[in-house]
Design an enzyme around this catalytic site. Structure first.
Site, PDB file in Angstrom:
ATOM      1  N   LYS A   1       0.840  -1.206   0.000  1.00  0.00           N
ATOM      2  CA  LYS A   1       0.000   0.000   0.000  1.00  0.00           C
ATOM      3  C   LYS A   1       0.876   1.256   0.000  1.00  0.00           C
ATOM      4  CE  LYS A   1      -0.346  -0.192   5.044  1.00  0.00           C
ATOM      5  NZ  LYS A   1      -1.183  -0.666   6.172  1.00  0.00           N
TER       6      LYS A   1
ATOM      7  N   TYR B   1      13.176  31.459   4.297  1.00  0.00           N
ATOM      8  CA  TYR B   1      11.913  32.000   4.797  1.00  0.00           C
ATOM      9  C   TYR B   1      11.963  32.147   6.311  1.00  0.00           C
ATOM     10  CZ  TYR B   1       9.570  30.986   0.337  1.00  0.00           C
ATOM     11  OH  TYR B   1       9.172  30.967  -0.966  1.00  0.00           O
TER      12      TYR B   1
END
Ligand SMILES: *Cc1c(COP(=O)(O)O)cnc(C)c1O
Length: 379
Positions: free
Chosen positions: A43, A273
């Site tokens: 998965k 940032y």
């Protein structure tokens, strides 16, 4: 999957060692023996490793079937030509039963309306469709409660064209070695065995009984039953940070990039940032084109490390969507385009998924399965 560029021509990429996957599969096979079925869980894009390539490798090395969580994940494997049985472990709704039948997937059914939709689709296509039923023995997520199982089977057998091939449950603390958790796992298993006895007494014969995830496969051999469904150990990673694997596991995934810029940051200059880093003194900084847009968590800002020249360089400032910066003052000479390893080995050192997980306050499962499709997988 290495469409176009080879690894030496790439900047940021994931290297997946399929030989390691094969070895891990073989190690699990050796542990469980030949009479227990092996259903690797692929998965979430095979925990970030690439579902199709991992699935093919697993089948080539003796996996009997495969498990996914969603119908769409099963369809991806079918489109790639994989023909072994595929069990969808997660919830699939009524609207998905057409695709399930068309592509011969084996759904998990815990709701009668879904069983009815599956039966209708099976009849329409003239197929006999297998399904698995999930029991909630203490995880509290998907699954029928133990007392609901026999009544559910009594209703299920009335639907034509469908057949309960499997019954399973899932452990919540099989990875833990704490006494109370071991007790809980044994209680979950006992509850499941009681359910098995009840359905046998009610006259139902379910050929595939399964409970063992990676941790149970290793630590609770008595829970192997007819089939095991390991995930994380297939990728060579331990299911728990503080519980030693009983198998020799080989990690398969590396995340690599290259130095995109080198500069000397003058004292008192800031970068990135939010200006989270200000140089106290002249500092050598390298730019690495990896960011949270690749699935490299922003939480690793100011905490993570990468390997350059086989040495550790700390991440400085804020990780942005596409890039991050590292202090390379202590790794020796650095050149543009030089290899940077964010996960995996370089020289004598290795950054493990467990180590990254500890920096990011998460688990190795999330570190690898977070890696996004933008990053090409090279096999
Ligand atoms: C994901 C999953 C597994 C595999 O778990 P691991 O801890 O990775 O071995 C097994 N069973 C179910 C139902 C799952 O959802």
């Amino acid at each position: 999957m290495n469409r176009g560029l080879l690894s030496h021509d790439r900047t940021t990429y994931i290297e997946v060692d399929l030989k390691a996957i094969a070895q891990n599969i073989q190690a699990v096979r050796k542990l469980i023996g030949s009479s227990v079925e092996l259903m690797p869980v692929v998965k979430a894009n095979a925990y970030g490793h690439g579902a199709v390539e991992v699935a093919k490798t697993a089948v080539e090395h003796g996996a009997d079937r495969l498990a996914v969580n969603r119908v769409a994940e099963g369809l991806e494997l079918r489109r790639a030509g994989i023909s072994v049985p595929i069990v969808v472990l997660g919830y699939a709704g009524q609207g998905e039963m057409g695709a399930v039948v068309e592509h011969d997937l084996t759904p998990t059914i815990t709701e009668l309306p879904v069983a009815k939709a599956l039966s209708a689709q099976a009849l329409a296509s003239g197929k006999e469709v297998d399904l698995h039923v999930k029991v909630d023995t203490g995880m509290g997520r998907l699954g029928l409660l133990p007392q609901e199982i026999v009544p559910f089977f009594k209703r299920l057998v009335k639907f034509p064209g469908i057949h309960a091939e499997g019954i399973f449950t899932h452990f919540s603390v099989a990875d833990s070695k704490k006494v109370r958790d071991r007790k809980y796992t044994r209680e979950q298993f006992k509850t499941f065995q009681k359910v098995l006895a009840e359905i046998a007494n009610a006259g139902f014969d379910i050929p595939l009984r399964h409970v063992a995830n990676s941790a149970a496969t290793m630590y609770y051999p008595e829970t192997h039953l007819d089939l095991v469904r390991p995930g994380i150990i297939i990728y060579g990673l331990p299911p728990a940070a503080d519980h030693k694997p009983t198998l020799s596991l080989k990690p398969a995934l590396s995340l690599k990039s290259r130095v995109a810029r080198i500069r000397t940051l003058p004292a008192r200059s800031s970068l990135g940032y939010g200006r989270r880093f200000t140089a106290k003194k002249k500092t050598a900084i390298a730019l690495v084109p990896v960011g949270y847009g690749d699935g490299y968590h922003r939480l690793l800002s100011t905490r993570g490390e990468v390997l350059i020249n086989g040495k550790r360089a700390p991440i400085v400032g804020t990780i942005s969507m596409d890039q991050l910066m590292v202090d390379v003052s202590r790794v020796g000479a650095v050149k543009i385009d030089q290899e940077v390893v964010l996960l995996g080995k370089q020289g004598k050192d290795r950054i493990s998924a467990e180590e990254v997980a500890s920096w990011a306050e998460t688990i190795n499962y999330e570190v690898v399965s977070s890696l996004l499709p933008r990053v090409p997988r090279v096999y």
